[in-house]
Design an enzyme around this catalytic site. Structure first.
Site, PDB file in Angstrom:
ATOM      1  N   ILE A  48      34.776  51.972  52.079  1.00  0.00           N
ATOM      2  CA  ILE A  48      34.382  50.589  52.321  1.00  0.00           C
ATOM      3  C   ILE A  48      35.244  49.977  53.403  1.00  0.00           C
ATOM      4  CG2 ILE A  48      34.172  48.279  51.317  1.00  0.00           C
ATOM      5  CD1 ILE A  48      33.766  49.565  48.616  1.00  0.00           C
ATOM      6  N   LYS A  49      36.538  50.261  53.328  1.00  0.00           N
ATOM      7  CA  LYS A  49      37.480  49.654  54.269  1.00  0.00           C
ATOM      8  C   LYS A  49      38.710  50.535  54.397  1.00  0.00           C
ATOM      9  CE  LYS A  49      40.234  45.416  54.875  1.00  0.00           C
ATOM     10  NZ  LYS A  49      40.625  44.126  54.248  1.00  0.00           N
ATOM     11  N   GLY A  67      42.594  50.239  55.914  1.00  0.00           N
ATOM     12  CA  GLY A  67      43.632  49.402  56.493  1.00  0.00           C
ATOM     13  C   GLY A  67      44.872  50.228  56.787  1.00  0.00           C
ATOM     14  N   ALA A  68      45.909  49.533  57.242  1.00  0.00           N
ATOM     15  CA  ALA A  68      47.153  50.226  57.586  1.00  0.00           C
ATOM     16  C   ALA A  68      47.850  50.763  56.340  1.00  0.00           C
ATOM     17  CB  ALA A  68      48.086  49.273  58.327  1.00  0.00           C
ATOM     18  N   GLU A  69      47.652  50.076  55.198  1.00  0.00           N
ATOM     19  CA  GLU A  69      48.366  50.449  53.980  1.00  0.00           C
ATOM     20  C   GLU A  69      47.516  51.177  52.956  1.00  0.00           C
ATOM     21  OE1 GLU A  69      51.601  50.031  53.480  1.00  0.00           O
ATOM     22  OE2 GLU A  69      51.853  49.123  55.456  1.00  0.00           O
ATOM     23  N   ILE A 126      39.982  51.696  50.816  1.00  0.00           N
ATOM     24  CA  ILE A 126      39.174  51.152  49.729  1.00  0.00           C
ATOM     25  C   ILE A 126      37.878  51.941  49.680  1.00  0.00           C
ATOM     26  CG2 ILE A 126      38.135  49.084  48.734  1.00  0.00           C
ATOM     27  CD1 ILE A 126      41.143  48.863  49.107  1.00  0.00           C
ATOM     28  N   ASP A 146      48.588  37.082  51.159  1.00  0.00           N
ATOM     29  CA  ASP A 146      47.518  37.072  52.159  1.00  0.00           C
ATOM     30  C   ASP A 146      46.280  36.353  51.611  1.00  0.00           C
ATOM     31  OD1 ASP A 146      46.296  37.624  54.610  1.00  0.00           O
ATOM     32  OD2 ASP A 146      45.499  39.548  53.922  1.00  0.00           O
TER      33      ASP A 146
END
Length: 235
Positions: free
Chosen positions: A19-20, A22-24, A27, A134
């Site tokens: 789905i996604k 990111g840097a960390e 998902i 965030d």
């Protein structure tokens, strides 16, 4: 049946729909015990020593899961936890289907009450001794009457005034960046919700958030001034 070996778990999770990324973390969407589920897999840094990378992954996964559990106990609508596998840096949680708050502001007729509720959600989190880290309009999901706070990867246990103010400031920045036409009205509604839960301590947080915004504008103005001067001198 998935082996409890962390490398095999990671390999299995990475076959799920992405789905996604990111840097960390990654998902991914799958199922758990017959229920739609989100698999959040923490990404280990390839440049780190493997033992250090695993320790960091375990610590951050444990903290995030604990924050989510404590947030729900405090009354914040957050995804339900289904499983936590520290050795793999994996959190399995409820899949919340809906639209991001970012997508409904200025579009959906009830967006004003949702923004006010976002303020209430963040204040409830702060009251429990947690900062989100965030809390943007992209980290709230509108789902069948629910307003669900998501992505606790940067969250921490603290009652520090400055940290709380940064949370409020980040929400305002998100409004200004994506909803300029509604930003002032939306932020005022957010503050109404926030202070309705925290009272006078909430007013102090909002005041400090305004100071942070002013500091940011001052730094940006100084930066532009330096650039302009450098350009003039270069002519």
């Amino acid at each position: 049946m998935v082996s409890l070996d962390p490398e095999r778990i990671i390999s299995w999770v990475r076959q799920l729909e992405l789905i996604k990324r990111g840097a960390e973390s990654e998902i991914r969407l799958g199922s758990f015990m017959g229920l739609p589920a989100v698999y959040k897999l923490r990404v280990r840094k390839p440049y780190m020593h493997p033992e250090l990378a695993e320790r960091l992954s375990r610590a951050r996964t444990r903290r995030e899961a604990k924050v989510m559990a404590e947030a729900r106990l405090a009354g914040v609508d957050a995804p339900r936890l289904y499983a936590v596998i520290l050795s793999a840096g994996l959190i399995v949680m409820e899949y919340v289907e809906g639209r991001l708050l970012k997508e409904v502001i200025g579009v959906y007729s009830g967006w004003r009450s949702l923004v006010r509720r976002a303020g209430e959600r963040l204040a409830t989190l702060h009251k429990a001794g947690i900062v989100h880290g965030d809390p943007t309009t992209s980290n709230f999901i509108v789902s069948n009457g629910r307003l669900v706070m998501i992505d606790f990867g940067l969250s921490a246990f603290t009652e520090d005034l400055e940290e709380r103010a940064v949370d409020v400031h980040l929400f305002r920045r998100a409004l200004e960046a994506s909803h300029a036409a509604y930003a002032e009205e939306a932020f005022n509604l957010f503050v109404e919700g926030y202070t309705s839960v925290l009272g006078s301590p909430g007013v102090e947080v909002v005041k400090r958030a305004s100071e942070i915004a002013l500091r940011g504008r001052y730094v940006e103005a100084r930066r532009r001034s330096v650039w302009a001067q450098a350009a003039d001198e270069g002519e």
